[in-house]
Each structure stands twice: as C-alpha cells, then as structure tokens.
Design a protein around this motif. Structure first.
Motif, short mmCIF file in Angstrom:
data_model
loop_
_atom_site.label_atom_id
_atom_site.label_comp_id
_atom_site.label_asym_id
_atom_site.label_seq_id
_atom_site.Cartn_x
_atom_site.Cartn_y
_atom_site.Cartn_z
N LYS A 77 0.85 -1.19 0.00
CA LYS A 77 0.00 0.00 0.00
C LYS A 77 0.88 1.24 0.00
O LYS A 77 2.05 1.19 0.40
CB LYS A 77 -0.88 0.04 1.26
CG LYS A 77 -1.83 -1.14 1.40
CD LYS A 77 -3.02 -1.01 0.48
CE LYS A 77 -4.00 -2.14 0.72
NZ LYS A 77 -5.19 -2.03 -0.16
N HIS B 289 -5.85 -6.46 4.86
CA HIS B 289 -5.93 -5.08 4.37
C HIS B 289 -7.38 -4.74 4.01
O HIS B 289 -8.09 -5.56 3.43
CB HIS B 289 -5.08 -4.89 3.11
CG HIS B 289 -3.64 -5.23 3.31
ND1 HIS B 289 -2.80 -4.47 4.08
CD2 HIS B 289 -2.89 -6.27 2.85
CE1 HIS B 289 -1.60 -5.01 4.07
NE2 HIS B 289 -1.63 -6.11 3.34
N LYS C 197 -6.59 2.69 -0.17
CA LYS C 197 -5.54 2.67 -1.19
C LYS C 197 -4.22 3.20 -0.64
O LYS C 197 -3.17 2.97 -1.22
CB LYS C 197 -5.97 3.50 -2.40
CG LYS C 197 -7.18 2.92 -3.13
CD LYS C 197 -7.52 3.74 -4.36
CE LYS C 197 -8.70 3.12 -5.10
NZ LYS C 197 -9.05 3.90 -6.31
N GLU C 198 -4.29 3.93 0.46
CA GLU C 198 -3.07 4.43 1.06
C GLU C 198 -3.26 4.58 2.56
O GLU C 198 -4.37 4.71 3.06
CB GLU C 198 -2.68 5.78 0.44
CG GLU C 198 -3.71 6.86 0.59
CD GLU C 198 -3.34 8.13 -0.15
OE1 GLU C 198 -3.82 9.20 0.26
OE2 GLU C 198 -2.58 8.05 -1.14
#
Length: 237
Positions: free
Chosen positions: A18, A49, A54-55
């Motif tokens: 990520k 996850h 996405k981050e």
C-alpha cells in the motif's frame, strides 16, 4: 547506512503493498487510515488489508523509534549472544529501523529485555525470530509465513525463524525511487516461548492458529505471541 524519511516510507509501502505517506493533521481527513504499529503487526501477520484503503498514513514520531536503530552492516563481533535463553543470531549485513513498541502492550516491556549491549538473556524476555515478507524465489519447505493459512508443512499458524539466513531467502525485494538501489526487507520479532512450537526442522518456529479462529481471536493470538520490533533492510549489491 543512512535512511532518510523517504526511504523509510518506501520500505513500509513495499511491506504492505500500500502507499504509505506521512501523517499531516491538516491534510489527513480519515483517522481510520492512520496506521499504528499494532495494525502494522496484524496486517503483516494476516494480510487483512481493507480493500477500499488505497493508502495509509503514519506519524513518524509515533511509529519509529530511531534511538534503537542499529547498523549491523559491518558487524564483525562474533561473540555469542542470547535472548530469551535462545541463541540470538544477530542480523549481520542488515540495518534495523526500530519500531516504537515501548508501552504498546498491557503486559509491559519485559518481553523486550533491557536496552544496551549485552550477550546474556534477562528474565522474562522473549527470544528473537525473523520473518521474510515475501515468498518470491523462496525454496524453503514452508509455503506461507506470517499468515495463518492452510497447507503449511507443520500445521496452520504463524511461522518465523531464529536464523537470519533462512529469513533472508523469503525477503521482500524492492527498488527505491529515492536512491535507485534495490533492497531486501525482513521483520525482526520477539516470540513468546510459551506460545511457540519448535518444528521438526528446529529453525522453523510456529505459533499455532486453529482453523475456524475468528479474526478477533487471531489478533489476540498474534499480539500475545509474536511482536515485530524492527524492520531490517539490506542493500543488494
């Protein structure tokens, strides 16, 4: 070896798959996306996850503890060391980025032992183990590390090893955009001797996680059994 902030974030991004960015209270709107050390442990153990994330963001001062960083790159001292009454094979050739784990767990810091150089164990500390974070190119008998999956050679659970050379065979490899160099990355842990099983192959250690265990119980087992306290990085020549 010198590790600047950019390289530290690249290492974390490679481990988790990520994008990891520095936390900025003015720019980060979702506190759920701020990664703690505890969550980092769980994500690496079980790969849980959140698909929509996405981050991640980290606050460096709450995530890393540079006072415990150590450069083993040119280690020449061959004296025997023990941690948790087990032989501690120090990671010669690697650089340790220390995670901020002091005070993270309700049972205190005894599992870490005392700070500073010593060759002997102290009461209550846990032995050291290593975990390679990728299976790419690995030739060992264990099919999955740090993930309680099915079909492992010695049963379902969390695998690690006291041998840095074995862990290195499973190491994550990434190329830094900051330096242009390639690196291996593994995790350095302490493992609870009461929760660990030594496999038939003594260089593989298992924390059993029975099939059907809930995610909440898996987290409890992980946090009470095996705890990463450093990220090891080595430049590939």
């Amino acid at each position: 070896m010198y590790l600047d902030s950019n390289l530290r974030f690249e290492v974390l991004s490679s481990l988790l798959g990520k994008i990891i960015k520095p936390y900025d209270v003015k720019k980060c709107e979702r506190t759920a996306d701020i990664l703690s050390v505890d969550e980092f442990l769980f994500y690496n153990l079980f790969r849980e996850h959140n698909a929509y994330v996405k981050e991640f963001f980290i606050d460096e001062k709450d995530f890393f503890d540079p006072s415990y960083d150590f450069d083993f790159t040119y280690l020449s001292d061959s004296s025997e060391c023990k941690r948790g009454d087990e032989l501690y094979k120090r990671p010669k050739g690697w650089y340790r980025m220390a995670l901020k784990v002091g005070g993270k767990y309700p049972d205190g810091n005894t599992w870490l032992g005392t700070g500073g150089w010593r060759s002997h164990s102290v009461p209550g500390e846990w032995p050291v183990s290593y975990h390679g974070t990728s299976l790419d190119g690995a030739k060992g008998i264990i099919k999955s590390h740090y993930k309680a999956g099915v079909g492992n050679a010695y049963g379902r659970g969390i695998y690690s090893t006291p041998d840095i050379l074995i862990a290195g065979a499973y190491a994550k490899i990434f190329t830094s955009k900051t330096t242009g160099k390639s690196y291996n990355v593994i995790l350095q842990n302490r493992i609870n001797p009461k929760m660990r099983q030594i496999c038939t192959h003594p260089d593989y250690w298992l924390v059993p996680v029975p099939a059907g265990t809930s995610a909440e119980e898996e987290r409890r087992i992980a946090e009470s059994s095996i705890r990463p306290y450093g990220i090891l990085i080595k430049e590939l020549k």
